[in-house]
Design an enzyme around this catalytic site. Structure first.
Site, short mmCIF file in Angstrom:
data_model
loop_
_atom_site.label_atom_id
_atom_site.label_comp_id
_atom_site.label_asym_id
_atom_site.label_seq_id
_atom_site.Cartn_x
_atom_site.Cartn_y
_atom_site.Cartn_z
NE ARG A 147 -4.08 0.53 1.43
CZ ARG A 147 -4.35 1.09 1.90
NH1 ARG A 147 -4.62 1.21 2.99
NH2 ARG A 147 -5.53 2.16 1.58
CD GLN A 175 -14.11 8.11 7.93
OE1 GLN A 175 -14.52 7.08 8.83
NE2 GLN A 175 -14.62 8.81 7.34
CG ASN A 176 -8.54 9.04 3.20
OD1 ASN A 176 -9.95 8.15 3.77
ND2 ASN A 176 -9.35 9.90 2.60
CB VAL A 177 -3.57 5.90 6.32
CG1 VAL A 177 -4.46 4.70 6.91
CG2 VAL A 177 -3.97 4.66 4.86
CG HIS A 227 -9.07 5.37 10.98
ND1 HIS A 227 -10.25 5.43 9.57
CD2 HIS A 227 -10.18 5.51 11.64
CE1 HIS A 227 -11.48 5.18 10.34
NE2 HIS A 227 -11.42 5.51 11.43
N GLY A 246 -16.97 11.74 0.97
CA GLY A 246 -16.50 10.66 0.39
C GLY A 246 -16.38 9.86 1.23
CB THR A 247 -16.93 9.61 4.65
OG1 THR A 247 -16.50 8.81 5.89
CG2 THR A 247 -17.26 10.71 5.61
CB SER A 248 -20.85 5.99 4.37
OG SER A 248 -19.93 5.06 5.66
#
Length: 236
Positions: A60, A90-92, A108, A179-181
């Site tokens: 990744r 929330q993206n790494v 995260h 871009g996040t639920s």
């Protein structure tokens, strides 16, 4: 609305980086499509097979260094010229930072960091990897003698940055979700900290179920188009 002390808080998820080619667990190709998410992204998975998890995040990380911020990332960063902007992601990945955002809270974890498996939050054991040094050999030890592990908040682990993130949302004059639920907790619970009367905008090309008691304006578009439309709508 161009007032310098106005605070705009962004909450971003996988859809923010999708335009840059960063895949999510569910729709990814390559290595991570071969394994159940809990096998490579949970605390139990790490304990059962740290070598597999280490190699998974090596791949990744390799992908990340071949990826660039999209125009949506850049539009978010550009607002810092006139506003107090905080990005909660929330993206790494580090695409927000590479686009120019200077105040980013990673809920995260961070893909470019590795840390102690005994004490994840011990900064003395943190290492930041770069394009020339992205691969961690399985079995490598941290400074405290424990296995070096990804600086990622695995499933089954607490989210240490949720409290400062909630504080920032509580101070927001505008909240923008991209871009996040609003179904994945604890991040989804952050909307509950918005002060009464604060406008909330949701940018997502898909239909999203929103809490019934929140006044959310849904801009049904991807990150870049959505940001362009947001700027036109609220005049920022």
């Amino acid at each position: 609305m161009a007032v310098a002390n106005k605070k705009i808080v962004f909450l971003t998820g996988a859809g923010m980086s999708a335009e840059s080619g960063i895949s999510t667990f569910r729709d990814a190709g390559g290595l991570w499509e071969q394994y159940p998410v809990m096998q490579v992204a949970s605390h139990t998975g790490w304990l059962q097979d740290p070598e597999l998890v280490t190699r998974f995040y090596n791949e990744r990380r390799k992908q990340l260094f071949d990826t660039k911020p999209c125009d949506g990332h850049k539009l978010v960063a550009g607002l810092e010229q006139n506003y107090d902007v905080v990005v909660i992601t929330q993206n790494v990945d580090d695409l927000h930072e590479r686009a120019g955002s200077t105040n980013v809270i990673h809920l995260h974890g961070e893909l470019r960091k590795v840390c102690s498996s005994r004490d994840v939050e011990n900064p003395a054991c943190w290492q930041v990897l770069d394009r020339n040094n992205w691969e961690v050999e399985p079995g490598t030890k941290a400074a405290d003698g424990s296995l070096l592990r990804p600086y990622i908040v695995f499933f089954e682990e607490a989210v240490p940055m949720i409290v400062p993130a909630a504080q920032q949302v509580g101070e927001a004059d505008v909240l923008v979700i991209i871009g996040t639920s609003l179904n994945v907790y604890p991040a989804a619970g952050l909307v509950n900290y918005v002060r009464e009367g604060v406008p909330v905008y949701l940018i997502d090309p898909k239909e999203v179920s929103v809490p019934i008691d929140l006044n959310i304006t849904h801009i049904q578009a991807g990150a870049t188009e959505g940001m362009e439309r947001l700027i036109n709508i609220i005049g920022i």
